[in-house]
Design a protein around this motif. Sequence first.
Motif, mmCIF file in Angstrom:
data_model
loop_
_atom_site.group_PDB
_atom_site.id
_atom_site.type_symbol
_atom_site.label_atom_id
_atom_site.label_comp_id
_atom_site.label_asym_id
_atom_site.label_seq_id
_atom_site.Cartn_x
_atom_site.Cartn_y
_atom_site.Cartn_z
ATOM 1 N N ARG A 76 0.825 -1.207 0.000
ATOM 2 C CA ARG A 76 0.000 0.000 0.000
ATOM 3 C C ARG A 76 0.863 1.262 0.000
ATOM 4 O O ARG A 76 0.527 2.235 -0.660
ATOM 5 N N VAL A 77 1.961 1.247 0.744
ATOM 6 C CA VAL A 77 2.849 2.412 0.775
ATOM 7 C C VAL A 77 3.471 2.624 -0.606
ATOM 8 O O VAL A 77 3.511 3.752 -1.111
ATOM 9 N N ARG A 81 2.925 5.915 -3.052
ATOM 10 C CA ARG A 81 4.039 6.683 -3.619
ATOM 11 C C ARG A 81 3.920 6.784 -5.139
ATOM 12 O O ARG A 81 4.127 7.847 -5.724
ATOM 13 N N MET A 82 3.577 5.676 -5.768
ATOM 14 C CA MET A 82 3.441 5.674 -7.224
ATOM 15 C C MET A 82 2.301 6.582 -7.655
ATOM 16 O O MET A 82 2.435 7.338 -8.626
ATOM 17 N N LEU A 86 2.639 9.897 -10.087
ATOM 18 C CA LEU A 86 1.838 10.033 -11.302
ATOM 19 C C LEU A 86 0.936 11.260 -11.254
ATOM 20 O O LEU A 86 0.698 11.904 -12.284
ATOM 21 N N ALA A 87 0.425 11.590 -10.069
ATOM 22 C CA ALA A 87 -0.442 12.760 -9.944
ATOM 23 C C ALA A 87 0.350 14.059 -10.155
ATOM 24 O O ALA A 87 -0.182 15.031 -10.699
ATOM 25 N N GLU A 88 1.596 14.069 -9.729
ATOM 26 C CA GLU A 88 2.412 15.272 -9.852
ATOM 27 C C GLU A 88 3.070 15.404 -11.229
ATOM 28 O O GLU A 88 3.536 16.477 -11.583
ATOM 29 N N TYR A 89 3.089 14.358 -12.007
ATOM 30 C CA TYR A 89 3.767 14.382 -13.310
ATOM 31 C C TYR A 89 2.903 15.105 -14.342
ATOM 32 O O TYR A 89 1.715 14.829 -14.496
ATOM 33 N N ASP A 90 3.509 16.038 -15.028
ATOM 34 C CA ASP A 90 2.827 16.768 -16.100
ATOM 35 C C ASP A 90 3.597 16.537 -17.389
ATOM 36 O O ASP A 90 4.697 17.080 -17.582
#
Length: 96
Positions: A76-77, A81-82, A86-90
């Motif tokens: 889960r950790v 993190r993944m 992915l959320a921060e990647y633009d």
Amino acid sequence: MNETPVKQQNTGAYYGQAVASFGVALSAVAVGIYNLDADAWVRAFLGIAVLYLTTSAFTLAKVVRDRQEAGQIVSRVDQARMEKILAEYDPFQPKP
């Protein structure tokens, strides 16, 4: 894309059956040892052996469960993190 795993929980009937099965098995062995045509020290030795086997089985089950739960926490950790990466990647942001 957030897939939360469903927590698996045993039913009350399954729990009751497991407890009843354990009780019947332990009682049957105790009655068998008590009715055994042997000296008292032999029956006492077999009784202690059954108690030792029972406690060892409980300990083994707990260790296996703890190891499985620890693996789930690490998983889960890593998944969190993944998802953060992915959320921060633009992909449209220009590279420096």
